[in-house]
Design an enzyme around this catalytic site. Structure first.
Site, PDB file in Angstrom:
ATOM      1  N   GLU A 160       0.812  -1.219   0.000  1.00 44.09           N
ATOM      2  CA  GLU A 160       0.000   0.000   0.000  1.00 44.09           C
ATOM      3  C   GLU A 160       0.851   1.276   0.000  1.00 44.09           C
ATOM      4  OE1 GLU A 160      -4.261  -1.277   1.903  1.00 44.09           O
ATOM      5  OE2 GLU A 160      -2.769  -0.532   3.318  1.00 44.09           O
ATOM      6  N   GLU A 182      -6.692  -7.830  -1.200  1.00 46.55           N
ATOM      7  CA  GLU A 182      -7.265  -7.889   0.148  1.00 46.55           C
ATOM      8  C   GLU A 182      -8.755  -7.586   0.055  1.00 46.55           C
ATOM      9  OE1 GLU A 182      -5.385  -5.484   3.101  1.00 46.55           O
ATOM     10  OE2 GLU A 182      -3.361  -6.248   2.680  1.00 46.55           O
TER      11      GLU A 182
END
Length: 651
Positions: A215, A291
């Site tokens: 991320e 995710e």
């Protein structure tokens, strides 16, 4: 026969970015498509696929939507996250078998740098940190592996998995090409990748893809950083497919040339936006949700987060029906054993609880849930071969209550800790001259100095400091309470502050500022205090070895706090899992046979601590409790956790 218990629904939540959103039922005409054909990948497992050459690849030419191929065969990734470091090693196989039996073909895991290199140059891949054993166990079961080695992993782990000793450098800039950071990453990757490279697909192992950082688009402080990490992996022999992983806020900024971008999300309403954005930024490529958040983590003092199982099924089926690969974060969350939990600090500081139950597909103890049953039915409908039978549930039991028999106040314990560190000014946790110059990572610190007058005490305490005049507690300093009145004293008085590191922030742009303890000077009526005596209370196994049985006293009627309590838990010939209940206790830590089970705190939402059966021995098991303020009469156990979650499946 499996039976479903109570079900709950999560209506609103706060994301990692601190924004609130409502999770609504699906209305996704954009993403809906006919159900996919049945898949039979029984020949595409680590056990069956012996002749290997090309591994996992992306296919975006020809007719039909773009897709992955594995050794030339069309392939969808059905992945689930299980973190080996959050699950007792003895249960790895059980959790992985349950993943396989639910219809998944891949397990994903992070690799926590801070646990594997607790001191510079000293690496630990033993016991519960044996990454290679976990990966090979997955292969034996027939699961592929996607590895997420960081170096930053977020994962609700202290400092996002980065070692705290990095913060000894006052100019440290984490997650950048700052030389002090990249030098440490290079040395860590030298060691880690020497273990990982032989486990790759092209070397006969189960690792089919490796994620580059984590991320980074949401952090985005150095455009040279992600190319550096990509090159660091490739230079050390990583040859499998590389991926990035970003949420909606960072997707457009987290891209690297030659690396496949994937997305992270929970709300189904984000799917059309993210898929269209993916197409714009990287062209026609296979889609993957790296995710899909099956629940959420909990913070002390907040409600337990839960997400309806029907909502999970709808979103998962929508993603897969659209031809996208998926990884469920988490399939099984496990436990933040010890002090490894992270924290968030946007509008206010909130630390994560010990349980990493996550309202995942399996419970903290590995039990089945309504999510598991529904997802197994769904994946079974896609499978061209029967799914393996789910393993039997592991037994749980309730033990006889444990009443502590011995006691050692913190003040009495100090004389067994050797000479304190002496310093004119306070020293933060990371810069304490302990652990071969690597500072202290976790636990508590006790600061002492002498005062001769009353006044207002003030300073930066990270994260929570209990203030004592001699041995009398007068209150706490923390993020909200930054000053406290010191009552009138006569003569020379010992001022003490017991400071707890409750967990370093694991997500956000303030990770460079995560030093713990007393930060800077401590003031009394604006005058800096001096001449400190500092005790490192890291509460490792070696910490307790200095407290021989002759150091403990019989438990008094009115103990002085903080204090250590010692007792024995009687276990029969077949140790089983249980959950410890600490009713009447307020805040502290529990150790069983030297294993740190984690923190408890009566503000909730977590009310029990998971105790794995493999950590117990037949006979009497040593229990040590460090309690800060108030002890209960006993420690009880129960077969069911108290976390606001009762939707487990009974066998």
């Amino acid at each position: 026969m499996l039976q479903v218990c109570t079900e709950h629904v999560l209506l609103t939540r706060t994301s990692c970015s601190g924004k609130s959103s409502t999770v609504c039922p699906l209305s996704l005409s954009f993403f809906l498509s006919p159900s996919p054909s049945r898949f039979n990948w029984s020949h595409l497992t680590p056990l069956e696929l012996k002749d290997r050459s090309v591994g996992l690849q992306t296919e975006s030419t020809g007719q039909g939507r773009p897709h992955f191929t594995l050794e030339g065969h069309k392939f969808l990734i059905f992945g689930g996250s299980i973190h080996y470091f959050r699950v007792p090693r003895e249960y790895w196989r059980d959790r992985l078998l349950k993943l396989k039996a639910c219809g998944f073909n891949t397990v994903t895991t992070y690799v926590p740098w801070n646990l594997h290199e607790p001191e510079r140059g000293r690496f630990d891949f033993s016991g519960n940190l044996d990454l290679e054993a976990f990966v090979l166990t997955a292969a034996e079961i027939g699961l592929w592996v996607i590895l997420r080695p960081g170096p930053y992993i977020c994962s609700e782990v202290d400092l996002g998995g980065l070692p705290s000793w990095l913060l000894q450098d006052p100019g440290m800039r984490l997650r950048t090409t700052y030389q002090g950071f990249t030098k440490a990453v290079d040395l860590y990757f030298d060691h880690l990748m020497s273990r990982v490279v032989p486990l790759q697909y092209k070397h006969g192992g189960p690792i089919i893809a490796v994620q580059v950082e984590n991320e980074y688009g949401s952090y985005d402080k150095d455009p040279a950083y992600m190319p550096y990490i990509k090159k660091a992996l490739e230079d050390r022999g990583i040859v499998e497919l590389l991926l990035t992983s970003d949420n909606k806020d960072g997707l457009s900024k987290g891209l690297i040339r030659g690396v496949l971008a994937t997305v992270n999300l929970q709300s189904p309403q984000e799917l059309p936006l993210l898929t269209s954005l993916l197409s714009r930024v990287q062209g026609i490529q296979p889609k993957m949700v790296m995710e899909y958040w099956t629940g959420w983590f909990d913070s002390w003092g907040d409600p337990h987060n839960i997400l309806d199982s029907s909502e999970v099924l709808k979103t998962v089926s929508t993603i897969i029906n659209a031809g996208s690969s998926i990884n469920l974060y988490m399939f099984h969350g496990g436990t933040n054993f010890g002090f490894i939990n992270g924290a968030m600090h946007f509008h206010e500081y909130k630390s994560d609880v010990t349980s990493y139950d996550y309202d995942a597909v399996l419970t903290e103890a590995g039990d089945y849930t309504a999510k598991y049953i529904k997802l197994r039915d769904f994946f079974g409908s896609l499978s061209g071969a029967p799914l393996p039978a789910p393993p039997d549930l592991l037994p749980k039991t309730t033990y006889e209550p444990m009443m502590p028999a011995f006691y050692l106040s913190l003040w009495d314990a100090l004389k067994y800790m050797g000479e304190p560190i002496k310093s004119e000014n306070p020293i933060n946790m990371e810069n304490l001259p302990v652990n071969e110059g690597n500072g202290q990572s976790f636990g508590y610190i006790l600061y002492e100095t002498t005062i001769t007058s009353s006044g207002v005490l003030s300073g930066l305490v990270r994260d929570r400091g209990q203030v004592f005049v001699n041995t009398v507690s007068i209150g706490f300093l923390d993020y909200k309470t930054m000053s406290i009145e010191i009552p009138l004293v006569q003569g020379h008085t010992v001022l003490r502050i017991l400071v707890e590191n409750r967990g370093r922030v694991n997500y956000g742009d303030n990770i460079d500022d995560q030093r713990k303890g007393l930060i800077g000077n401590l003031y009394l009526d604006d005058s800096p205090l001096e001449k400190f005596r500092i005790y490192s209370l890291d509460m490792k196994k070696s910490f307790f070895q200095r407290f021989g049985i002759d150091k403990w006293s019989p438990l008094p009627e009115a103990p002085t706090f903080p204090a250590f309590f010692l007792g024995g838990l009687s276990v029969g010939p077949s140790p089983s899992d249980t959950f410890l209940k600490l009713e009447g206790w307020e805040k502290g830590v529990v150790f069983i046979n030297g294993q740190n089970l984690g923190r408890y705190w009566n503000i909730g939402p977590q009310k029990t601590l998971y105790l794995p059966g493999p950590w117990l021995d037949k006979g009497i098991n040593q229990v040590i409790i460090f309690e800060e303020t108030m002890a209960g009469p006993m420690v009880q156990s129960t077969e069911t956790p108290h976390l606001g979650r009762n939707q487990y499946i009974k066998g």
